[in-house]
Design an enzyme around this catalytic site. Structure first.
Site: not given
Length: 487
Positions: A235, A257, A302
């Site tokens: 990614d 993330t 998160q």
């Protein structure tokens, strides 16, 4: 022609459509979004692979429902994690998550058989306990004995849908099993791990046709005719392709993330300084190298939000943080304790108590603690990046989901004393799509693709606002980190 990006991160996945209108533009549309996450089963953290397959199939049904009967498809995911197939081509078990604790002592144990300096000199890959080399080093020997092939996550998904198995090189480079100079599997490392080169399918370049969707295997779904392309399947590799930069004086943060900060260079750097600073050389498209540093990233906020049972949205947490006094504590965000704690809030608070600092209590204080220390870490690593590469960085592109955080964008510009350009938020999906379009003769070069990205997406600039408070905080943070490393 219609193109579909299947972009899956550690917490969510999406299918995004691009209608390519020829040189000069493309239009994007999100067709499907779903949640992702690992599950603990019997003390081990696994990804739910069938869930990913089913959600992709649901998304492809929506592609067909949108009137798209034929399309190209590319898949990207996070790196290092893999599935093992037996001789019949069946998945032996769900893939283990890189956040699982099984590799907790793997680096130290591996170092007894090969020096870490030698490992880095060979691969140019930064030392992270979850790298594939260390996962394999501690892998269940019964599973390895049963395994015929190892496929990284995007290649595993591609295999399920097409029946063709490959090892896409941008993702393969993250495994710390490939030699930076020869671009082949390193036999010395394989010997230490105890696996054969035969375990891995052929390495392929991004932009190669993988195969047609085997729709007959999924007869319960109404699917379009789809041709899969092996894009830059890591990614971050796709996010860098999707970074709307030009020239050579820029760096990027792929903010999700993880925060991946780096530059795009033609040759790898595996010097002692690069090793000491724990930078990595991952392979990119069209012969490039992604020279970057892994920083813990938005995972911290998160998990803070999750521990508060999502009482506040991320924009609300950023707003609360902006009302708090800045730089009340210094935290090494890459400390191993933050990789997968049972409770992120308690982990942050314990860290502050142990280092005799003010303990953040309220949601705003916790969020401020995270954002301040991410920005401070970015500044330190940007300075390291310039020293190691010898480049002067004049612009920092922040792409990915984290680029939507206006507070952190401005804070980063201030602390790093650099112009920040934020966007696109969907850089990974866009990069995925750009490689598909390049592969099917829409663009000739990365430069052409990036020019269209600049013309087709909304970007936001942040100019640095320097102050004595910021400068003093950065000086004190550097001193804090240096002392911590000496302990």
């Amino acid at each position: 022609m219609e193109y579909i990006a299947i972009d899956i991160g550690a917490s969510s996945g999406r299918l995004i459509r691009a209608h390519f209108k020829g040189l000069g533009g493309f239009e994007l549309e999100e067709l499907h979004r779903f949640k992702n996450g690992f599950e603990n089963k019997g003390g081990t953290d696994y990804w739910n692979f069938n869930h990913l397959v089913n959600e992709i199939l649901k998304g492809l049904e929506k592609v067909k429902q949108a009137g798209i009967t034929e399309c190209y498809v590319g898949i990207d995911t996070w790196g290092v994690d893999y599935g093992l197939l037996d001789k019949a081509g069946n998945l032996i078990s769900d893939p283990v998550s890189y956040r699982d604790s099984r590799t907790q002592n793997a680096i130290a144990d591996f170092a007894k058989k090969m020096s870490l300096e030698t490992l880095y000199e060979k691969t140019g890959i930064q030392l992270q306990p979850f790298n594939t080399v260390f996962q394999l080093f501690v892998e269940d020997q019964a599973k390895l004995a049963q395994a015929d092939k190892l496929l990284l996550m995007p290649d595993l998904l591609g295999y399920i849908f097409t029946g063709n198995a490959v090892t896409e090189k941008t993702n393969a480079s993250t495994m710390q099993l490939l030699n930076l100079k020869t671009r082949k599997w390193d036999q010395d490392i394989l010997d230490v791990v105890g696996v054969s080169e035969d375990l891995f399918p052929t390495i392929t370049e991004p932009g190669q046709i993988l195969g047609e969707l085997q729709a007959e295997k999924f007869s319960d779904y109404d699917l379009p005719k789809a041709k899969f392309i092996t894009i830059a399947s890591h990614d971050t590799a796709s996010a860098v392709v999707g970074t709307p930069a030009h020239g050579e004086d820029w760096a990027y943060i792929s903010s999700g993330t993880w925060s991946l900060m780096g530059v795009e260079i033609p040759e790898g750097i595996s010097t002692q300084k690069a090793f000491d600073s724990n930078f990595t050389n991952e392979w990119g498209v069209q012969g490039t190298i992604r020279f970057l540093k892994n920083i813990m990233g938005m995972w911290l906020i998160q998990e803070v939000a999750r521990m508060q049972e999502y009482q506040y949205s991320f924009p609300e947490l950023a707003e609360l943080a902006s009302q708090e006094e800045p730089f009340q504590q210094f935290v090494d965000v890459n400390d191993a304790r933050f990789l997968n704690p049972a409770n992120m809030i308690e982990a942050l608070q314990a860290y502050c108590r142990e280092t005799n600092q003010k303990v953040p209590q309220t949601p705003g204080e916790l969020a401020r603690c995270v954002y301040d220390n991410l920005a401070l870490c970015y500044a330190v690593e940007l300075e390291n990046l310039e020293k190691i590469t010898g480049r002067k960085i004049n612009k920092l592109h922040i792409v990915g989901g984290g680029s939507n955080n206006k507070m952190l964008n401005q804070l980063t510009a201030d602390v790093c004393e650099i112009e920040v350009e934020a966007g696109p938020g969907e850089a990974t999906a866009i990069g995925n799509l750009m490689v598909q379009i390049i592969a099917t003769h829409g663009y000739g070069t990365l430069e052409q693709a990036r020019e269209d990205i600049r013309n087709c997406v909304e970007l936001e600039a942040y100019c640095p606002q320097t102050s004595e408070t910021v400068s003093q905080a950065l000086t004190e943070f550097k001193s804090f980190i240096n002392k911590k490393q000496l302990v």
